[in-house]
Design a protein around this motif. Structure first.
Motif, PDB file in Angstrom:
ATOM      1  N   VAL A  10      51.857  66.046  -6.414  1.00 28.02           N
ATOM      2  CA  VAL A  10      51.128  66.538  -7.484  1.00 28.02           C
ATOM      3  C   VAL A  10      51.901  67.522  -8.230  1.00 28.02           C
ATOM      4  N   GLY A  11      51.900  67.327  -9.539  1.00 30.96           N
ATOM      5  CA  GLY A  11      52.756  68.172 -10.570  1.00 30.96           C
ATOM      6  C   GLY A  11      54.194  67.371 -10.963  1.00 30.96           C
ATOM      7  N   ALA A  12      54.352  65.985 -10.625  1.00 22.47           N
ATOM      8  CA  ALA A  12      55.698  65.331 -10.782  1.00 22.47           C
ATOM      9  C   ALA A  12      55.775  65.045 -12.433  1.00 22.47           C
ATOM     10  N   ASN A  13      57.306  65.533 -12.578  1.00 23.93           N
ATOM     11  CA  ASN A  13      57.573  65.338 -14.117  1.00 23.93           C
ATOM     12  C   ASN A  13      59.115  64.784 -14.069  1.00 23.93           C
ATOM     13  N   ALA A  14      59.316  63.774 -14.740  1.00 25.07           N
ATOM     14  CA  ALA A  14      60.542  62.957 -14.824  1.00 25.07           C
ATOM     15  C   ALA A  14      61.690  63.695 -15.380  1.00 25.07           C
ATOM     16  N   GLN A  15      61.534  64.763 -16.244  1.00 20.04           N
ATOM     17  CA  GLN A  15      62.548  65.688 -16.855  1.00 20.04           C
ATOM     18  C   GLN A  15      62.676  67.092 -16.307  1.00 20.04           C
ATOM     19  N   ARG A  16      61.714  67.814 -15.848  1.00 20.63           N
ATOM     20  CA  ARG A  16      61.888  69.080 -15.234  1.00 20.63           C
ATOM     21  C   ARG A  16      60.732  69.389 -14.264  1.00 20.63           C
ATOM     22  N   GLY A  17      60.679  70.713 -13.842  1.00 21.36           N
ATOM     23  CA  GLY A  17      59.920  71.271 -12.766  1.00 21.36           C
ATOM     24  C   GLY A  17      60.217  71.154 -11.492  1.00 21.36           C
ATOM     25  N   TRP A  18      59.530  71.918 -10.562  1.00 22.12           N
ATOM     26  CA  TRP A  18      60.023  72.160  -9.198  1.00 22.12           C
ATOM     27  C   TRP A  18      59.957  70.952  -8.309  1.00 22.12           C
ATOM     28  N   ALA A  19      59.199  70.031  -8.581  1.00 25.13           N
ATOM     29  CA  ALA A  19      59.029  68.589  -7.933  1.00 25.13           C
ATOM     30  C   ALA A  19      60.309  67.952  -8.402  1.00 25.13           C
ATOM     31  N   HIS A  20      60.716  67.782  -9.435  1.00 18.96           N
ATOM     32  CA  HIS A  20      62.000  67.306 -10.102  1.00 18.96           C
ATOM     33  C   HIS A  20      63.209  67.935  -9.349  1.00 18.96           C
ATOM     34  N   ASP A  21      63.304  69.226  -9.494  1.00 18.60           N
ATOM     35  CA  ASP A  21      64.314  69.893  -9.283  1.00 18.60           C
ATOM     36  C   ASP A  21      64.546  70.116  -7.403  1.00 18.60           C
ATOM     37  N   ALA A  22      63.609  69.946  -6.817  1.00 13.96           N
ATOM     38  CA  ALA A  22      63.794  70.302  -5.213  1.00 13.96           C
ATOM     39  C   ALA A  22      62.966  69.003  -4.393  1.00 13.96           C
ATOM     40  N   HIS A  23      61.679  68.930  -4.563  1.00  2.75           N
ATOM     41  CA  HIS A  23      61.053  67.979  -3.726  1.00  2.75           C
ATOM     42  C   HIS A  23      61.433  66.891  -3.571  1.00  2.75           C
ATOM     43  N   VAL A  24      61.584  66.116  -4.702  1.00  2.11           N
ATOM     44  CA  VAL A  24      61.881  64.644  -4.653  1.00  2.11           C
ATOM     45  C   VAL A  24      63.445  64.509  -3.947  1.00  2.11           C
ATOM     46  N   ALA A  25      64.301  65.236  -4.335  1.00  6.76           N
ATOM     47  CA  ALA A  25      65.559  64.910  -3.766  1.00  6.76           C
ATOM     48  C   ALA A  25      65.658  65.471  -2.023  1.00  6.76           C
ATOM     49  N   ALA A  26      64.769  66.519  -1.735  1.00  6.59           N
ATOM     50  CA  ALA A  26      64.754  66.783  -0.552  1.00  6.59           C
ATOM     51  C   ALA A  26      64.155  65.504   0.497  1.00  6.59           C
ATOM     52  N   LEU A  27      62.958  65.166  -0.179  1.00  7.77           N
ATOM     53  CA  LEU A  27      62.285  63.890   0.816  1.00  7.77           C
ATOM     54  C   LEU A  27      63.055  62.858   0.922  1.00  7.77           C
ATOM     55  N   ALA A  28      64.062  62.449  -0.180  1.00  8.15           N
ATOM     56  CA  ALA A  28      64.797  61.351  -0.119  1.00  8.15           C
ATOM     57  C   ALA A  28      65.796  61.433   0.937  1.00  8.15           C
ATOM     58  N   GLN A  29      66.367  62.696   1.504  1.00 10.15           N
ATOM     59  CA  GLN A  29      67.237  62.652   2.525  1.00 10.15           C
ATOM     60  C   GLN A  29      66.335  62.588   3.816  1.00 10.15           C
ATOM     61  N   LEU A  30      65.200  62.611   4.057  1.00 10.96           N
ATOM     62  CA  LEU A  30      64.598  62.716   5.202  1.00 10.96           C
ATOM     63  C   LEU A  30      63.781  61.308   5.880  1.00 10.96           C
ATOM     64  N   LEU A  31      64.125  60.918   6.771  1.00 12.95           N
ATOM     65  CA  LEU A  31      63.553  59.711   7.345  1.00 12.95           C
ATOM     66  C   LEU A  31      62.159  59.646   7.404  1.00 12.95           C
ATOM     67  N   ASP A  32      61.746  60.818   7.863  1.00 14.55           N
ATOM     68  CA  ASP A  32      60.181  61.067   8.381  1.00 14.55           C
ATOM     69  C   ASP A  32      59.189  60.843   7.092  1.00 14.55           C
ATOM     70  N   TYR A  33      59.928  60.816   6.059  1.00 17.49           N
ATOM     71  CA  TYR A  33      58.823  60.880   4.658  1.00 17.49           C
ATOM     72  C   TYR A  33      59.208  59.589   3.946  1.00 17.49           C
ATOM     73  N   GLU A  34      58.285  59.266   3.176  1.00 11.31           N
ATOM     74  CA  GLU A  34      58.394  58.203   2.065  1.00 11.31           C
ATOM     75  C   GLU A  34      57.507  59.057   0.929  1.00 11.31           C
ATOM     76  N   LEU A  35      58.158  58.919  -0.369  1.00 11.68           N
ATOM     77  CA  LEU A  35      57.439  59.055  -1.599  1.00 11.68           C
ATOM     78  C   LEU A  35      56.490  58.012  -1.855  1.00 11.68           C
ATOM     79  N   THR A  36      55.242  58.270  -1.727  1.00 11.51           N
ATOM     80  CA  THR A  36      54.522  57.101  -2.100  1.00 11.51           C
ATOM     81  C   THR A  36      53.608  57.139  -3.379  1.00 11.51           C
ATOM     82  N   ALA A  37      53.504  58.308  -3.962  1.00 14.43           N
ATOM     83  CA  ALA A  37      52.711  58.374  -5.183  1.00 14.43           C
ATOM     84  C   ALA A  37      53.072  59.737  -5.737  1.00 14.43           C
ATOM     85  N   VAL A  38      52.869  59.948  -6.969  1.00  7.09           N
ATOM     86  CA  VAL A  38      53.154  61.038  -7.999  1.00  7.09           C
ATOM     87  C   VAL A  38      51.984  60.970  -8.814  1.00  7.09           C
ATOM     88  N   SER A  39      51.584  62.423  -9.390  1.00  3.03           N
ATOM     89  CA  SER A  39      50.577  62.675 -10.399  1.00  3.03           C
ATOM     90  C   SER A  39      51.071  63.666 -11.258  1.00  3.03           C
TER      91      SER A  39
END
Length: 360
Positions: A10-39
């Protein structure tokens, strides 16, 4: 729940923001998770984020994402005033929740969200500095007595935020009513790490100051009033008997973070440098102890904002798998909010404040 933990951000933005800067890249490196949806705040922004991040679904309504049956865990990365409604809806829907710090605008909101957590939901508060390998190793050394009795901790915590100017999307950080201030963000992250290493505060004295009361909003020329502090000085005594000094300063991008603990049998020092604050940095640990062992990061290739967030997500996944609760959750957030309130009271009254003992 599926084999992998399905995350809705919740709070995804393709250009900026904490999800953009940190969460998405972190989740991409962890096999326990998959990014299913954004809002995001509207369907167009959500769709742009979905395409940029490779999520399956996009929601222009965050509450719709929260209630979607294919989501196991909701990551809340919006502005602090929006946390309460989303977190409460996620908990009511039986989801796990990773909410960025601060949990709420004030103590009442934090307590309400903590009270809403049920046995079926795992929650984590986004104090990612607690998950940093250097912090965890330092905490272990002190906890196991490797430094002997901790005597003194000295901490300098700078951040580029809360300087003379702010971009438009950070103008709201100047108003203390929004709950996202130098005290709560830079101060809260730092206080949490100090407590993790040398023990809970049992007494504090403080002076919070506002050095610059008018803040220029870059790109617009507008000026907004700063009603929060941009400098903190905290003198503390901890349950371990250690005494500590803390300086948190805004508008400083060119000096490193430093935390030093001196004990009866040795010393340690944590350092790091990121303009956004130490919790965003890859931290290093130096110590006088010859047998101190560095902890391996979960994703060594990650640098900056995603690194410690990935550590926090990895620990949360381990908790969910083992049905244990070891990561800092909403009760931890409530206690930290109370500590910040005590510091504010000490500063405004000029009287030292005693704190309740932390739960065992």
């Amino acid at each position: 729940m599926s084999e992998r933990i399905r995350v809705g951000v919740v709070g995804a933005n393709a250009q900026r923001g904490w999800a953009h800067d940190a969460h998405v890249a972190a989740l991409a490196q962890l096999l326990d998770y998959e990014l299913t949806a954004v809002s995001a705040r509207d369907a167009a922004l959500a769709e742009a984020a979905r395409a940029a991040f490779g999520a399956e679904r996009a929601f222009g309504d965050s509450l719709a994402l929260v209630r979607a049956p294919e989501i196991d865990l909701v990551a809340v990365t919006v502005k602090v005033p929006e946390h309460r409604a989303i977190v409460l809806a996620a908990l009511a829907a039986g989801k796990h929740v990773y909410c960025e710090w601060p949990l709420g605008r004030d103590l009442a909101e934090a307590e309400e969200m903590a009270a809403a957590v049920t046995a079926g939901s795992h929650v984590a508060i986004g104090l990612q500095g607690l998950a940093a390998p250097a912090v965890r190793e330092a905490a272990r050394l002190v906890r196991e007595g490797a430094l002997g009795r901790p005597l003194v901790a000295r901490v300098f915590s700078p951040t580029a935020g809360w300087g003379p100017a702010a971009p438009p999307h950070y103008a709201y950080l100047q108003d203390r009513r929004n709950g996202a201030t130098l005290e709560t963000i830079a101060g809260g992250h730092t206080l949490a790490v100090i407590e993790a290493i040398v023990g809970a505060y049992r007494e504090v004295d403080a002076r919070n100051s506002t050095r610059l009361k008018a803040v220029r909003v870059s790109d617009t020329g507008e000026t907004v009033e700063r009603t929060c502090a941009d400098h903190m000085l905290v003198l503390g005594e901890h349950a371990s008997g250690c005494v500590s000094t803390l300086e948190v300063i805004g508008g400083v991008a060119d000096r490193p973070f430093s935390l030093e603990v001196v004990g009866e049998a040795g010393w340690l020092k944590i350092a790091g440098h990121q303009p956004g604050g130490f919790q965003v940095a890859n931290l290093t640990l130096e110590t006088s102890l010859p047998d101190a062992r560095p902890l391996a990061p979960v994703a060594a290739e990650l640098k900056g904002p995603p690194a410690n967030v990935a550590e926090a997500y990895a620990r949360l996944a381990a908790d969910i798998a083992a049905e244990q609760r070891s990561v800092a959750g909403f009760d931890h957030a409530v206690r930290l909010t109370r500590l910040l309130h005590a510091i504010d009271t000490a500063s405004s009254t000029g009287r030292r404040q005693r704190l309740e003992a932390a739960p065992a």
